[in-house]
Design an enzyme around this catalytic site. Structure first.
Site, PDB file in Angstrom:
ATOM      1  N   ASP A 206      31.433  33.552  43.477  1.00 35.23           N
ATOM      2  CA  ASP A 206      32.435  34.615  43.603  1.00 35.23           C
ATOM      3  C   ASP A 206      32.749  34.774  45.085  1.00 35.23           C
ATOM      4  O   ASP A 206      32.610  33.827  45.845  1.00 35.23           O
ATOM      5  CB  ASP A 206      31.926  35.910  42.968  1.00 35.23           C
ATOM      6  CG  ASP A 206      33.061  36.785  42.430  1.00 35.23           C
ATOM      7  OD1 ASP A 206      33.877  37.227  43.249  1.00 35.23           O
ATOM      8  OD2 ASP A 206      33.132  37.021  41.208  1.00 35.23           O
TER       9      ASP A 206
ATOM     10  N   HIS B  42      34.916  32.282  46.242  1.00 33.12           N
ATOM     11  CA  HIS B  42      36.264  32.832  46.116  1.00 33.12           C
ATOM     12  C   HIS B  42      36.828  33.289  47.452  1.00 33.12           C
ATOM     13  O   HIS B  42      37.813  34.009  47.495  1.00 33.12           O
ATOM     14  CB  HIS B  42      36.279  33.995  45.118  1.00 33.12           C
ATOM     15  CG  HIS B  42      36.002  33.571  43.713  1.00 33.12           C
ATOM     16  ND1 HIS B  42      36.017  34.453  42.648  1.00 33.12           N
ATOM     17  CD2 HIS B  42      35.702  32.357  43.176  1.00 33.12           C
ATOM     18  CE1 HIS B  42      35.726  33.796  41.531  1.00 33.12           C
ATOM     19  NE2 HIS B  42      35.526  32.528  41.822  1.00 33.12           N
TER      20      HIS B  42
END
Length: 456
Positions: free
Chosen positions: A255, A278
């Site tokens: 993430d 991310h």
């Protein structure tokens, strides 16, 4: 025996030895010689002894019953040694020895403590692999520090969240599974004057490391690892915290490498390697109509490689508050999807999110010396709100080409205004209005070293 106990005993033996020697000598020498030698003996002064006695105490978890075999539960031993250190009026150093693995169930390490504590993690700390261990416990937490001031956590050891079983049961991996929270591997809540350095954190059940409601935090030389497919495993999560510095660290996760959310300010991120993951994100903000404020953020000297986003600001429709005075500076992108993105229509839902008539203001955002390659055609995306447009965007020396030889990168702009300087590629599509731009300078941040000097 503790270090302080040893010093007390040594001092006592030293004084006793002097007295005993003087007694023996007085039986075999005349009074004049005895008196002369007595004046030459330098007894420890009270102030010197005080300094010895006020030294740190050293507490080893093995002295409190920890086995360190990775099988037996060492939670109680850790709790006992923490309580001892926290109640001590002398600065404490807790040792987690090398070449050992300590199994910890969910544990709360609470303040307020009477003195500074340094937690030296030389070995490994591992979580139970079975999520059922959390039955009856708060599933948001594993190692949870709260209300502790002047804490240092370091040592070069490893904290392993053993997140594999949690990921397998996540609804993001299998939509048929019920959605539930998983623990953050290590959380610092309301901890001020905090130092975290020289640690490895891997396979957190969900987030790897979180700072909530903290002030004056320094994080450096940490490595955070989780597979690219692991759900919600943010590397470093900063929430409602101020004066936070994160530098010289490597983050590979599933993430956001770094996420900065709700009511955080004066955040300084320097010399970070991110990927996979991310990217580096501010947000998401404003979910369920909340009021969020994030300001005075600097991200400098970062390398992002093969990430799903680069530098991102994401807000939900319907929230209130603002994001302002943010500078992304001296950043290299390597095969990054969405290298530069502001998304004020963020929606992390399986169903479309409804349009709202209010939104979070985004203003005074700078992108300086950002270069590299984009894995998507659209290298720059400013999708700003109709009701709260982005204002004061500034780009200087931005050059983002495609990772593929036959693709030309583009930009997308909606309700965005600002100015540019130097070379900008791909060409920007927003309306340039210099009157709306105030070039921001964050005075509390020192000058940036060249990106070539990055140390990981």
């Amino acid at each position: 025996m503790s270090e302080t106990g040893f010093l007390y005993a040594s001092a006592h033996k030293f004084v006793s030895l002097i007295i005993y020697s003087v007694f023996l000598f007085s039986n075999f020498a005349n009074a004049r010689v005895f008196d002369s030698l007595l004046h030459q003996i330098q007894l420890p002064q009270f102030g010197a002894l005080s300094k010895i006695f006020e030294s740190k105490i050293v507490l080893n978890v093995k002295d409190y019953g920890a086995k360190g075999d990775g099988i037996e539960d060492d939670t109680q031993a850790f709790a006992d040694v923490w309580n001892k250190a926290c109640s001590s009026k002398i600065e404490s150093r807790i040792i987690i020895p090398d070449e050992s693995s300590y199994l910890l169930r969910p544990i709360n390490l609470a303040g307020s403590c009477h003195s500074k504590i340094t937690l030296m993690i030389f070995g490994s700390i591992v979580a139970p692999s079975n999520p059922d261990v959390w039955n009856g416990n708060d599933t948001h937490k594993w190692i949870y520090f709260h209300g502790v001031d002047h804490l240092t956590v370091e040592g070069g050891g490893t904290i392993n969240g053993m997140g594999q079983e949690w990921w397998a049961s996540s609804c993001k991996i299998n939509p048929k599974n019920p959605c539930r929270h998983a623990p953050t591997a290590i959380t610092f809540h309301k901890c001020n004057n905090l130092v975290v350095k020289n640690l490895i954190i891997r396979n957190g059940q969900q987030m790897q490391m979180a700072f909530t409601n903290c002030d004056r935090v320094s994080v450096s030389h940490v490595s955070l690892f989780a597979p690219s497919w692991s759900p919600n495993t943010d590397g470093i999560h900063i929430s409602s915290s101020t004066n936070v510095e994160v530098k010289d660290s490597v983050i590979r996760t599933g993430d956001d490498c770094i996420s900065i959310v709700s009511n955080s300010s004066k955040i300084d991120v320097r010399r970070i390697f991110c990927g996979p993951g991310h990217g580096i994100s501010i947000g998401s903000l404003g979910k369920s109509g909340t009021c969020d404020q994030v300001y005075d953020v600097s991200v400098r000297g970062a390398i992002l490689s093969n990430t799903e986003n680069g530098v991102r600001i994401k807000t939900w429709q319907g929230g209130s508050g603002f994001v302002k005075n943010v500078k992304f500076d001296d950043i290299w992108m390597q095969n990054v999807s969405n290298p530069i993105i502001i998304d004020q229509y963020y929606c992390d839902s399986n169903t479309p999110c409804p349009n709202k008539t209010c939104g979070i203001n985004v203003e005074n955002i700078s992108y300086v010396n950002i270069r590299g390659t984009s894995a998507t055609k659209e290298a720059i995306r400013f999708a700003c709100s109709d009701v709260a447009p982005c204002e004061g965007l500034f780009l200087e020396d931005v050059y983002l080409v495609s990772s593929f030889d036959d693709v030309t990168t583009t930009s997308f702009c909606w309700e965005a205004t600002g100015t540019t300087s130097g070379t900008i590629y791909p060409p920007l599509c927003y309306y340039s209005n210099s009157a709306t731009f105030i070039k921001h300078i964050v005075s509390y941040i020192p000058s940036l070293q060249p990106i070539e000097s990055i140390m990981l």
